[in-house]
Design an enzyme around this catalytic site. Sequence first.
Site, PDB file in Angstrom:
ATOM      1  N   GLU A  97       1.777  -9.236   4.829  1.00 35.49           N
ATOM      2  CA  GLU A  97       1.369  -8.110   3.975  1.00 35.49           C
ATOM      3  C   GLU A  97       1.757  -6.786   4.636  1.00 35.49           C
ATOM      4  O   GLU A  97       1.888  -6.697   5.860  1.00 35.49           O
ATOM      5  CB  GLU A  97      -0.157  -8.234   3.734  1.00 35.49           C
ATOM      6  N   ASP A  98       1.931  -5.767   3.803  1.00 37.29           N
ATOM      7  CA  ASP A  98       2.262  -4.445   4.349  1.00 37.29           C
ATOM      8  C   ASP A  98       1.015  -3.731   4.873  1.00 37.29           C
ATOM      9  O   ASP A  98       1.004  -3.193   5.965  1.00 37.29           O
ATOM     10  CB  ASP A  98       2.997  -3.576   3.298  1.00 37.29           C
ATOM     11  N   ASP A 101      -6.143  -2.617   2.582  1.00 37.89           N
ATOM     12  CA  ASP A 101      -6.967  -1.437   2.318  1.00 37.89           C
ATOM     13  C   ASP A 101      -8.359  -1.905   1.872  1.00 37.89           C
ATOM     14  O   ASP A 101      -9.218  -2.179   2.705  1.00 37.89           O
ATOM     15  CB  ASP A 101      -6.266  -0.581   1.260  1.00 37.89           C
ATOM     16  N   PHE A 150      -3.133   8.105   2.999  1.00 35.85           N
ATOM     17  CA  PHE A 150      -2.165   7.407   2.162  1.00 35.85           C
ATOM     18  C   PHE A 150      -0.811   7.461   2.852  1.00 35.85           C
ATOM     19  O   PHE A 150      -0.270   8.529   3.105  1.00 35.85           O
ATOM     20  CB  PHE A 150      -2.095   8.006   0.755  1.00 35.85           C
ATOM     21  N   ARG A 163       9.901   3.644  -0.247  1.00 39.09           N
ATOM     22  CA  ARG A 163       9.887   2.336   0.423  1.00 39.09           C
ATOM     23  C   ARG A 163      10.993   2.216   1.467  1.00 39.09           C
ATOM     24  O   ARG A 163      10.883   1.443   2.403  1.00 39.09           O
ATOM     25  CB  ARG A 163      10.109   1.214  -0.601  1.00 39.09           C
TER      26      ARG A 163
HETATM   27  P1  IMP Z   1      -6.014  -3.731  -1.275  1.00 35.34           P
HETATM   28  O1  IMP Z   1      -6.235  -4.802  -2.288  1.00 35.34           O
HETATM   29  O2  IMP Z   1      -6.749  -2.474  -1.590  1.00 35.34           O
HETATM   30  O3  IMP Z   1      -6.236  -4.170   0.148  1.00 35.34           O
HETATM   31  O4  IMP Z   1      -4.535  -3.310  -1.531  1.00 35.34           O
HETATM   32  C1  IMP Z   1      -3.473  -3.562  -0.751  1.00 35.34           C
HETATM   33  C2  IMP Z   1      -2.267  -3.005  -1.477  1.00 35.34           C
HETATM   34  O5  IMP Z   1      -2.476  -1.657  -1.918  1.00 35.34           O
HETATM   35  C3  IMP Z   1      -1.097  -2.954  -0.505  1.00 35.34           C
HETATM   36  O6  IMP Z   1      -0.346  -4.131  -0.556  1.00 35.34           O
HETATM   37  C4  IMP Z   1      -0.334  -1.746  -1.013  1.00 35.34           C
HETATM   38  O7  IMP Z   1       0.575  -2.141  -2.009  1.00 35.34           O
HETATM   39  C5  IMP Z   1      -1.375  -0.843  -1.633  1.00 35.34           C
HETATM   40  N1  IMP Z   1      -1.803   0.233  -0.695  1.00 35.34           N
HETATM   41  C6  IMP Z   1      -2.988   0.373  -0.093  1.00 35.34           C
HETATM   42  N2  IMP Z   1      -3.000   1.458   0.710  1.00 35.34           N
HETATM   43  C7  IMP Z   1      -1.772   2.016   0.598  1.00 35.34           C
HETATM   44  C8  IMP Z   1      -1.147   3.168   1.206  1.00 35.34           C
HETATM   45  O8  IMP Z   1      -1.714   3.917   2.030  1.00 35.34           O
HETATM   46  N3  IMP Z   1       0.139   3.394   0.848  1.00 35.34           N
HETATM   47  C9  IMP Z   1       0.828   2.618  -0.029  1.00 35.34           C
HETATM   48  N4  IMP Z   1       0.283   1.531  -0.596  1.00 35.34           N
HETATM   49  C10 IMP Z   1      -0.997   1.233  -0.291  1.00 35.34           C
END
Ligand code: IMP
Length: 178
Positions: A97-98, A101, A150, A163
Site C-alpha cells: 500500500e502507498d 490513513d 496531505f 503521482r
Molecule cells: P484509508 O482507507 O483512509 O486508510 O485510505 C487510504 C487511501 O487514501 C490511500 O491508499 C490513498 O489512496 C488515500 N490517501 C490517504 N491519505 C492520503 C494523502 O495524504 N495523499 C494522497 N492520498 C491519500
Amino acid sequence: MHSDIKEILISKQQIEDKAIELGNILSEAYSGKQPILLGLLKGSVMFMGDLMKSIEVPAQIEFMDVSSYHGATSSGQVKILKDLDVSVEGRHVLIVEDIVDTGFTLSKVIELLKHRGASSVEVVTLLDKPEGRVVEMKAKYVGFTIPKAFVVGYGLDYNEFYRTLPYVGILKEQVYTK
Ligand code: IMP
C-alpha cells in the site's frame, strides 16, 4: 521541486533505501514461502516497483483496485473496481500500500482476503499516518511514519495528478482552495 509542492518530506533516495531495507526484512520473513505481493492501485505502483526488486523469495505480483467511501454509517463500504483474478486460498498475501490513513480501505481488503481463505494477510505500506486512524489497523511493515498532512508523489495523487513525482511532498494549501 514542483511549484505546487510546499516541502519535500521524503526524498527519492530515502525511499529507495527504505525499499531495500524492507525488501531484506521481507525476504527473511517469507523465506521458504511463495507470497502474493498484492498492490492496491494506483498509489502503490511506484513503491511496488522498488520493493519487488529487493525481495529475494519467489513472489507473485498481483493488483487490485478498490475505492473506499464513507457513507452515513461509520463502517462505510469498499467498492472493488478491479478484483484479483487468482485465488488466494492457502496463500500468504502481502498487501503493498502507498499510505494508511483512516485504515478503512485496508481493514476491508484484509477481511475479504481472509474470507477467501488466505493463509496469512500482512501489510507493507510506504507511509503511515497514525493520527488519521478511524478503525483499528496496524500495518506490520511500515516505511515512514508521517504527520497528518496531505502528501503527494511517489504514486500518491491529488485529483489523479502528482503521482509521477519521484519524492513524497506536502502539497501547497492554495492548490486545494483554487
Ligand atoms: P484509508 O482507507 O483512509 O486508510 O485510505 C487510504 C487511501 O487514501 C490511500 O491508499 C490513498 O489512496 C488515500 N490517501 C490517504 N491519505 C492520503 C494523502 O495524504 N495523499 C494522497 N492520498 C491519500
